[in-house]
Design an enzyme around this catalytic site. Structure first.
Site, PDB file in Angstrom:
ATOM      1  CB  SER A 137     -19.978  10.082  11.133  1.00  0.00           C
ATOM      2  OG  SER A 137     -20.235  11.390  11.627  1.00  0.00           O
ATOM      3  CE1 TYR A 160     -21.413  11.311   6.517  1.00  0.00           C
ATOM      4  CE2 TYR A 160     -21.637  12.443   8.620  1.00  0.00           C
ATOM      5  CZ  TYR A 160     -20.860  11.758   7.702  1.00  0.00           C
ATOM      6  OH  TYR A 160     -19.529  11.525   7.966  1.00  0.00           O
TER       7      TYR A 160
HETATM    8  N1  LIG Z   1     -14.220  14.601   7.315  1.00  0.00           N
HETATM    9  C1  LIG Z   1     -14.896  14.458   8.443  1.00  0.00           C
HETATM   10  O1  LIG Z   1     -15.089  15.409   9.221  1.00  0.00           O
HETATM   11  C2  LIG Z   1     -15.434  13.111   8.825  1.00  0.00           C
HETATM   12  C3  LIG Z   1     -15.871  12.929  10.137  1.00  0.00           C
HETATM   13  C4  LIG Z   1     -16.393  11.710  10.509  1.00  0.00           C
HETATM   14  C5  LIG Z   1     -16.496  10.702   9.579  1.00  0.00           C
HETATM   15  N2  LIG Z   1     -16.095  10.896   8.300  1.00  0.00           N
HETATM   16  C6  LIG Z   1     -16.221   9.786   7.370  1.00  0.00           C
HETATM   17  O2  LIG Z   1     -14.952   9.387   6.952  1.00  0.00           O
HETATM   18  C7  LIG Z   1     -15.040   8.837   5.635  1.00  0.00           C
HETATM   19  C8  LIG Z   1     -14.046   9.561   4.747  1.00  0.00           C
HETATM   20  O3  LIG Z   1     -14.380  10.932   4.749  1.00  0.00           O
HETATM   21  P1  LIG Z   1     -13.338  12.048   4.270  1.00  0.00           P
HETATM   22  O4  LIG Z   1     -13.611  13.242   5.072  1.00  0.00           O
HETATM   23  O5  LIG Z   1     -11.975  11.484   4.210  1.00  0.00           O
HETATM   24  O6  LIG Z   1     -13.911  12.313   2.807  1.00  0.00           O
HETATM   25  P2  LIG Z   1     -13.150  12.923   1.551  1.00  0.00           P
HETATM   26  O7  LIG Z   1     -14.189  13.445   0.653  1.00  0.00           O
HETATM   27  O8  LIG Z   1     -12.036  13.812   1.975  1.00  0.00           O
HETATM   28  O9  LIG Z   1     -12.479  11.638   0.897  1.00  0.00           O
HETATM   29  C9  LIG Z   1     -13.242  10.649   0.309  1.00  0.00           C
HETATM   30  C10 LIG Z   1     -12.439  10.015  -0.804  1.00  0.00           C
HETATM   31  O10 LIG Z   1     -13.303   9.058  -1.437  1.00  0.00           O
HETATM   32  C11 LIG Z   1     -13.068   9.129  -2.820  1.00  0.00           C
HETATM   33  N3  LIG Z   1     -14.233   8.598  -3.516  1.00  0.00           N
HETATM   34  C12 LIG Z   1     -15.429   9.201  -3.709  1.00  0.00           C
HETATM   35  N4  LIG Z   1     -16.251   8.398  -4.403  1.00  0.00           N
HETATM   36  C13 LIG Z   1     -15.557   7.254  -4.636  1.00  0.00           C
HETATM   37  C14 LIG Z   1     -15.847   6.046  -5.315  1.00  0.00           C
HETATM   38  N5  LIG Z   1     -17.054   5.846  -5.872  1.00  0.00           N
HETATM   39  N6  LIG Z   1     -14.896   5.085  -5.370  1.00  0.00           N
HETATM   40  C15 LIG Z   1     -13.679   5.275  -4.805  1.00  0.00           C
HETATM   41  N7  LIG Z   1     -13.348   6.408  -4.146  1.00  0.00           N
HETATM   42  C16 LIG Z   1     -14.269   7.375  -4.070  1.00  0.00           C
HETATM   43  C17 LIG Z   1     -12.824  10.606  -3.111  1.00  0.00           C
HETATM   44  O11 LIG Z   1     -12.157  10.793  -4.336  1.00  0.00           O
HETATM   45  C18 LIG Z   1     -11.997  11.004  -1.891  1.00  0.00           C
HETATM   46  O12 LIG Z   1     -10.608  10.868  -2.124  1.00  0.00           O
HETATM   47  C19 LIG Z   1     -16.491   9.004   5.201  1.00  0.00           C
HETATM   48  O13 LIG Z   1     -17.184   7.815   5.473  1.00  0.00           O
HETATM   49  C20 LIG Z   1     -16.983  10.100   6.109  1.00  0.00           C
HETATM   50  O14 LIG Z   1     -18.363  10.027   6.328  1.00  0.00           O
HETATM   51  C21 LIG Z   1     -15.553  12.074   7.905  1.00  0.00           C
END
Ligand SMILES: NC(=O)c1ccc[n+]([C@@H]2O[C@H](COP(=O)([O-])OP(=O)(O)OC[C@H]3O[C@@H](n4cnc5c(N)ncnc54)[C@H](O)[C@@H]3O)[C@@H](O)[C@H]2O)c1
Length: 248
Positions: A137, A160
């Protein structure tokens, strides 16, 4: 190419799954959200996407899924770790954090990334190569722009920043550690992704970027397709930032 995407039903994970499948890859979407996973897989009548329930913080459960995928496809060429496990108290203010919550989120997210790496690497070693992609991130690159959050109930937790900064070290360490094995390890660090945030936040955020500001999930998929291709054959241990200039 066969790719396993953890968190494959999430905001970013689903976009990764769809982009890979549209390119012609076989994709195993791994998640704990069975309804979303079943629905996602059903969108691909050609069977390009399969869904597997797996809590990726349990290494033995991930092993089972990797073994199953190997039996079905012959190999899993890449693992993309986009699962985002967190405690119910995630987002608590710094002043109110308990040691237990901090430890648990570090275990789930940074520890989880290390253990997913361990299991993916064990699998890749058996087949003589593979590619692991972690999702970092912008919060691993710089301090939050706290001004953006004013007047909203949004925050960016200190843990985070610690987790995502640490993840970059994990990626560098592993890439070097695995020299000569045919295994590459890289990271994609996306900027903020649109998900119903308040308009005032979006506007302030955009002012610190170079054009669009907050991104759509699909804006990040090109980086993944590049990394999971021969065109990035010598890109290893790197962090590919896709943030519309937020971190400049
Ligand atoms: N959304 C943002 O703005 C953003 C920005 C930068 C980085 N990120 C990073 O991207 C990655 C994904 O984020 P996102 O926004 O898609 O999150 P999200 O919450 O939309 O999706 C995460 C998924 O992981 C699944 N999950 C949770 N615990 C789990 C487990 N123990 N085993 C298997 N699956 C599990 C959830 O059910 C969900 O479908 C993360 O590392 C996050 O830090 C997100």
């Amino acid at each position: 190419m066969t790719v396993l995407v953890t968190g494959g039903c999430g905001l970013l994970g689903e976009a990764f799954v769809r982009a890979l499948a549209e390119r012609g890859d076989d994709v195993v979407a791994v998640d704990v959200d069975d309804d979303a996973g079943t629905e996602l897989a059903s969108d691909f009548e050609d069977g390009r996407v399969t869904y597997r329930h797996c809590d990726v913080t349990r290494p033995e459960a991930l092993d089972e899924v990797l073994d199953g995928a190997k039996s079905r496809y012959g190999a899993v060429d890449a693992v993309v770790h986009s699962a985002y496990p967190r405690t119910s108290t995630w987002g608590a203010p710094f002043e109110e954090l308990s040691a237990e919550e901090v430890a648990e989120n570090l275990r789930l997210q940074l520890g989880g990334a290390i253990m997913v790496s361990q299991r993916a690497v064990a699998h890749f070693r058996e087949q003589g190569g593979g590619h692991l992609v972690h999702i970092g991130s912008i919060q691993g690159l710089a301090a939050p722009k706290f001004r953006h959050y004013e007047g909203t109930d949004m925050t960016s937790p200190l843990e985070y920043t610690a987790i995502k900064t640490g993840l970059l070290g994990v990626v560098r360490y592993l890439a070097k550690y695995l020299s000569g094995t045919g295994i590459r390890v890289n990271c994609i660090s996306p900027g903020g992704i649109k998900d119903g945030q308040p308009e005032a936040f979006l506007e302030r955020y955009r002012e610190d970027c170079t054009s669009k500001g907050m991104l759509d999930p699909e804006d990040v998929t090109g980086a993944l397709l590049f990394l999971l291709s021969g065109r990035s054959a010598h890109v290893n241990g790197q962090n590919l930032v896709v943030d519309d200039g937020w971190s400049l």
